[in-house]
Scaffold this motif. Structure first.
Motif, PDB file in Angstrom:
ATOM      1  N   ALA A 112       0.862  -1.057  -0.135  1.00  0.00           N
ATOM      2  CA  ALA A 112       0.043  -0.115   0.134  1.00  0.00           C
ATOM      3  C   ALA A 112       0.793   1.210  -0.057  1.00  0.00           C
ATOM      4  O   ALA A 112       0.618   2.071  -0.898  1.00  0.00           O
ATOM      5  CB  ALA A 112      -0.963   0.055   1.198  1.00  0.00           C
ATOM      6  N   ARG A 113       1.800   1.011   0.815  1.00  0.00           N
ATOM      7  CA  ARG A 113       2.921   2.314   0.899  1.00  0.00           C
ATOM      8  C   ARG A 113       3.474   2.754  -0.621  1.00  0.00           C
ATOM      9  O   ARG A 113       3.361   3.690  -0.934  1.00  0.00           O
ATOM     10  CB  ARG A 113       3.965   2.125   2.002  1.00  0.00           C
ATOM     11  CG  ARG A 113       4.946   3.395   1.909  1.00  0.00           C
ATOM     12  CD  ARG A 113       5.985   3.053   2.969  1.00  0.00           C
ATOM     13  NE  ARG A 113       6.738   1.689   2.935  1.00  0.00           N
ATOM     14  CZ  ARG A 113       7.861   1.490   1.674  1.00  0.00           C
ATOM     15  NH1 ARG A 113       8.127   2.406   0.981  1.00  0.00           N
ATOM     16  NH2 ARG A 113       8.258   0.595   1.331  1.00  0.00           N
ATOM     17  N   ARG A 114       4.065   1.580  -1.265  1.00  0.00           N
ATOM     18  CA  ARG A 114       4.646   1.579  -2.390  1.00  0.00           C
ATOM     19  C   ARG A 114       3.604   2.069  -3.305  1.00  0.00           C
ATOM     20  O   ARG A 114       4.094   2.771  -4.501  1.00  0.00           O
ATOM     21  CB  ARG A 114       5.205   0.340  -2.862  1.00  0.00           C
ATOM     22  CG  ARG A 114       6.452  -0.167  -2.005  1.00  0.00           C
ATOM     23  CD  ARG A 114       6.968  -1.592  -2.608  1.00  0.00           C
ATOM     24  NE  ARG A 114       7.989  -2.049  -1.678  1.00  0.00           N
ATOM     25  CZ  ARG A 114       8.596  -3.073  -2.140  1.00  0.00           C
ATOM     26  NH1 ARG A 114       8.581  -3.907  -2.968  1.00  0.00           N
ATOM     27  NH2 ARG A 114       9.849  -3.216  -1.206  1.00  0.00           N
ATOM     28  N   SER A 115       2.259   1.731  -3.465  1.00  0.00           N
ATOM     29  CA  SER A 115       1.210   2.125  -4.424  1.00  0.00           C
ATOM     30  C   SER A 115       1.027   3.661  -4.059  1.00  0.00           C
ATOM     31  O   SER A 115       0.949   4.401  -5.278  1.00  0.00           O
ATOM     32  CB  SER A 115       0.130   1.123  -4.168  1.00  0.00           C
ATOM     33  OG  SER A 115      -0.846   1.778  -5.014  1.00  0.00           O
ATOM     34  N   LEU A 116       1.109   3.991  -3.022  1.00  0.00           N
ATOM     35  CA  LEU A 116       0.715   5.546  -2.690  1.00  0.00           C
ATOM     36  C   LEU A 116       2.092   6.503  -3.415  1.00  0.00           C
ATOM     37  O   LEU A 116       1.956   7.548  -4.079  1.00  0.00           O
ATOM     38  CB  LEU A 116       0.631   5.844  -1.318  1.00  0.00           C
ATOM     39  CG  LEU A 116      -0.462   5.428  -0.608  1.00  0.00           C
ATOM     40  CD1 LEU A 116      -0.699   5.705   0.875  1.00  0.00           C
ATOM     41  CD2 LEU A 116      -1.661   6.422  -1.300  1.00  0.00           C
ATOM     42  N   GLU A 117       3.256   5.716  -3.046  1.00  0.00           N
ATOM     43  CA  GLU A 117       4.540   6.457  -3.523  1.00  0.00           C
ATOM     44  C   GLU A 117       4.455   6.474  -5.038  1.00  0.00           C
ATOM     45  O   GLU A 117       4.889   7.516  -5.708  1.00  0.00           O
ATOM     46  CB  GLU A 117       5.848   5.764  -3.120  1.00  0.00           C
ATOM     47  CG  GLU A 117       6.024   5.755  -1.510  1.00  0.00           C
ATOM     48  CD  GLU A 117       7.116   5.026  -1.077  1.00  0.00           C
ATOM     49  OE1 GLU A 117       7.823   4.291  -2.017  1.00  0.00           O
ATOM     50  OE2 GLU A 117       7.643   5.045  -0.081  1.00  0.00           O
ATOM     51  N   GLU A 119       1.830   6.467  -7.064  1.00  0.00           N
ATOM     52  CA  GLU A 119       0.869   7.302  -7.530  1.00  0.00           C
ATOM     53  C   GLU A 119       1.411   8.936  -7.337  1.00  0.00           C
ATOM     54  O   GLU A 119       1.391   9.628  -8.287  1.00  0.00           O
ATOM     55  CB  GLU A 119      -0.210   7.091  -6.469  1.00  0.00           C
ATOM     56  CG  GLU A 119      -1.368   8.134  -6.997  1.00  0.00           C
ATOM     57  CD  GLU A 119      -2.015   7.930  -8.417  1.00  0.00           C
ATOM     58  OE1 GLU A 119      -2.653   8.792  -8.854  1.00  0.00           O
ATOM     59  OE2 GLU A 119      -1.778   6.772  -9.069  1.00  0.00           O
ATOM     60  N   ALA A 120       2.288   8.962  -6.170  1.00  0.00           N
ATOM     61  CA  ALA A 120       2.857  10.320  -5.961  1.00  0.00           C
ATOM     62  C   ALA A 120       3.785  10.720  -6.962  1.00  0.00           C
ATOM     63  O   ALA A 120       3.842  11.740  -7.783  1.00  0.00           O
ATOM     64  CB  ALA A 120       3.281  10.487  -4.693  1.00  0.00           C
ATOM     65  N   GLN A 124       3.686  13.695  -9.959  1.00  0.00           N
ATOM     66  CA  GLN A 124       4.611  14.593 -10.213  1.00  0.00           C
ATOM     67  C   GLN A 124       5.292  14.721 -11.696  1.00  0.00           C
ATOM     68  O   GLN A 124       5.549  15.732 -12.326  1.00  0.00           O
ATOM     69  CB  GLN A 124       5.937  14.047  -9.189  1.00  0.00           C
ATOM     70  CG  GLN A 124       5.578  14.531  -7.728  1.00  0.00           C
ATOM     71  CD  GLN A 124       6.924  13.831  -7.330  1.00  0.00           C
ATOM     72  OE1 GLN A 124       7.722  13.044  -7.545  1.00  0.00           O
ATOM     73  NE2 GLN A 124       7.094  14.197  -5.780  1.00  0.00           N
ATOM     74  N   ILE A 125       5.320  13.471 -12.315  1.00  0.00           N
ATOM     75  CA  ILE A 125       5.707  13.355 -13.717  1.00  0.00           C
ATOM     76  C   ILE A 125       4.696  13.929 -14.423  1.00  0.00           C
ATOM     77  O   ILE A 125       5.054  14.697 -15.349  1.00  0.00           O
ATOM     78  CB  ILE A 125       5.676  11.726 -14.128  1.00  0.00           C
ATOM     79  CG1 ILE A 125       7.045  11.457 -13.670  1.00  0.00           C
ATOM     80  CG2 ILE A 125       5.909  11.700 -15.779  1.00  0.00           C
ATOM     81  CD1 ILE A 125       7.193   9.692 -13.550  1.00  0.00           C
TER      82      ILE A 125
END
Length: 143
Positions: A112-117, A119-120, A124-125
């Motif tokens: 879940a943390r990696r998924s949020l990262e 997505e962020a 940004q891109i």
């Protein structure tokens, strides 16, 4: 409800009674009855002292069915104890299952943390791409 009980002689009342030992909660799940609970069998009912019995009680506490628990106990021994399923084994399996559950929870949290990262980073891109397009468009207008 089904109970495991032991036959006792009540000397004071001069009759036999059942001491309830365990209660069936759901199929194959039993709970020990910690307090002493007795059911009188009534005069004329004679049974062997200390005999283990299975007793089915109605919601009002009347005896619906009473049978010797020998075959039931032998079935438990055959089904569980003869195959090596001991309380220690069950405890170890429960501990392993809990460790797996905790491990899966940690893995799920990490995903879940990696998924949020991700997505962020994607956002940004996209923002950077839009910024580059704006800069390019404004640069083209200036020429």
């Amino acid at each position: 409800m089904l109970y495991l009980a032991q036959v006792h002689r009540n000397e004071f009342l001069d009759q036999y009674q059942l001491r309830l030992l365990a209660r069936q909660e759901i199929d194959q799940v039993w709970a020990i009855i910690p307090e002493e609970a007795f059911i009188l069998l009534g005069k004329g009912n004679t049974m062997s002292e200390k005999l283990l019995v299975l007793v089915e009680l109605s919601p009002t506490g009347d005896i619906i069915k009473l049978e010797d628990a020998t075959n039931w106990v032998l079935h438990l021994i055959q089904a569980y104890l003869s195959t090596g399923i001991t309380p220690d084994f069950l405890q170890q399996e429960a501990e392993r299952a809990e460790q797996w559950r905790q491990s899966l929870t940690l893995q799920n949290q990490d995903l879940a943390r990696r998924s949020l990262e991700l997505e962020a980073r994607r956002e940004q891109i996209q923002a950077l791409e839009e910024s580059i397009k704006r800069d390019k468009n404004s640069h083209n207008r200036d020429e």
